[in-house]
Design a protein around this motif. Structure first.
Motif, PDB file in Angstrom:
ATOM      1  N   SER A  81       0.856  -1.178   0.000  1.00  0.00           N
ATOM      2  CA  SER A  81       0.000   0.000   0.000  1.00  0.00           C
ATOM      3  C   SER A  81       0.901   1.239   0.000  1.00  0.00           C
ATOM      4  O   SER A  81       2.126   1.127   0.074  1.00  0.00           O
ATOM      5  N   GLU A  82       0.307   2.408  -0.040  1.00  0.00           N
ATOM      6  CA  GLU A  82       1.093   3.643   0.062  1.00  0.00           C
ATOM      7  C   GLU A  82       1.786   3.701   1.426  1.00  0.00           C
ATOM      8  O   GLU A  82       2.909   4.174   1.542  1.00  0.00           O
ATOM      9  N   ASN A  85       4.997   1.784   1.370  1.00  0.00           N
ATOM     10  CA  ASN A  85       6.078   2.567   0.773  1.00  0.00           C
ATOM     11  C   ASN A  85       6.611   3.609   1.740  1.00  0.00           C
ATOM     12  O   ASN A  85       7.828   3.851   1.789  1.00  0.00           O
TER      13      ASN A  85
END
Length: 150
Positions: A81-82, A85
């Motif tokens: 997912s973001e 990251n």
């Protein structure tokens, strides 16, 4: 240095567990023998203050840690997912402040488990303690993995 797995992670000594958050990062620390895990106050992100990576490195130094375990949030299907990251970016920045080995461990459902273990508590307590309780579960899971490798 970021390790790909626990194979080269130190087998003895105090380790730090991290549950990264955009506003609040949970922290837990083991004892030297890794029999017990203790929560620490969450790191609160403030404008103009040290980055979370700097604060984790400072904590690891103060605790005389030999390694850092960071919970890696992923979707249930295992995809990034973001937030995944963002956690990886934080770990990369952490490498600029410390030479300690860093390893990721899946943190799926740790917040839910932590809240269940906390039981019925006030909302203010959940907000204040949930992240570090999640970090405790992350660290306990990592210690179990390390012990299986012995």
């Amino acid at each position: 240095m970021i390790l790909s797995n626990f194979n080269d992670f130190p087998r003895v000594g105090r380790i730090i567990g991290i549950d990264w958050g955009a506003h609040r990062t949970g922290v837990a620390v083991s004892d030297n023998e890794r029999h017990f895990v203790f929560t620490r106050p969450a790191i609160i992100i403030t404008r103009g203050g040290k980055s979370v990576a700097q604060q984790i490195a400072d904590l690891a130094d103060a605790e005389k840690a030999v390694g850092i375990v960071i919970g890696l949030p992923r979707y249930i299907d295992g995809t990034d997912s973001e937030t995944t990251n963002a956690v990886r970016r934080c770990a990369a920045e952490l490498c600029t402040y410390t030479d300690l080995p860093i390893v990721f461990i899946d943190e799926t459902l740790t917040s839910m488990s932590a809240q269940e273990e906390m039981g019925k508590v006030r909302i203010s307590d959940i907000k204040r303690e949930l992240d570090s309780e999640s970090a405790r579960i992350i660290l306990e899971n990592a210690i179990a993995v390390i012990n299986r490798l012995k």
